[in-house]
Write a protein that holds these residues in place. Sequence first.
Motif, PDB file in Angstrom:
ATOM      1  N   GLN A  14       0.836  -1.198   0.000  1.00 52.57           N
ATOM      2  CA  GLN A  14       0.000   0.000   0.000  1.00 52.57           C
ATOM      3  C   GLN A  14       0.870   1.246   0.000  1.00 52.57           C
ATOM      4  N   GLY A  96      -2.075   1.565  -4.540  1.00 55.46           N
ATOM      5  CA  GLY A  96      -0.969   0.742  -4.070  1.00 55.46           C
ATOM      6  C   GLY A  96      -0.175   0.186  -5.241  1.00 55.46           C
ATOM      7  N   GLU A 141       5.349   1.115   3.358  1.00 63.69           N
ATOM      8  CA  GLU A 141       4.105   1.552   4.000  1.00 63.69           C
ATOM      9  C   GLU A 141       4.362   2.455   5.188  1.00 63.69           C
TER      10      GLU A 141
END
Length: 145
Positions: A14, A96, A141
């Motif tokens: 992500q 993402g 992330e």
Amino acid sequence: MSGKGSVEITQKIQAPAESVAAYISDFRNAKEWMVGVHGVERLSEDEYRLLLETPAGNLEPHVRVVEHSDGRICWIYTSLIEGGGWVEVRPLEDGGSLVSYRGEFRLKSRVLDRAARLVGLERFARLNGERSLTRLRYIMEARRY
């Protein structure tokens, strides 16, 4: 496989594909996210020496980056190991990215290659590949790049 070990792994991250691609495109970052890589020394514009910790002992193969484009980096081993690998980053609709890694390898020394197979080098490489993409996911992330 013709005697070579092979690993292929995919991981969803992500983080924007552009950010992930920029991070992995600098091969020197491999020591930060690739499990088992303890050092990367740049020898020339597209050649590096790696310090790898393996069940067959510490190895210092040389690699040459043979493709470096948006979202993809490919390399071949030029010493100690036959084979190579690539990492590709593709954007996902949710913002993402999908990261794919593939590697093929065989130690050039028949004695070392047999020993590596006995100690499970292919299983070791698969586990390290999975852990590497998980580590990359955490880094990206957490925006620690």
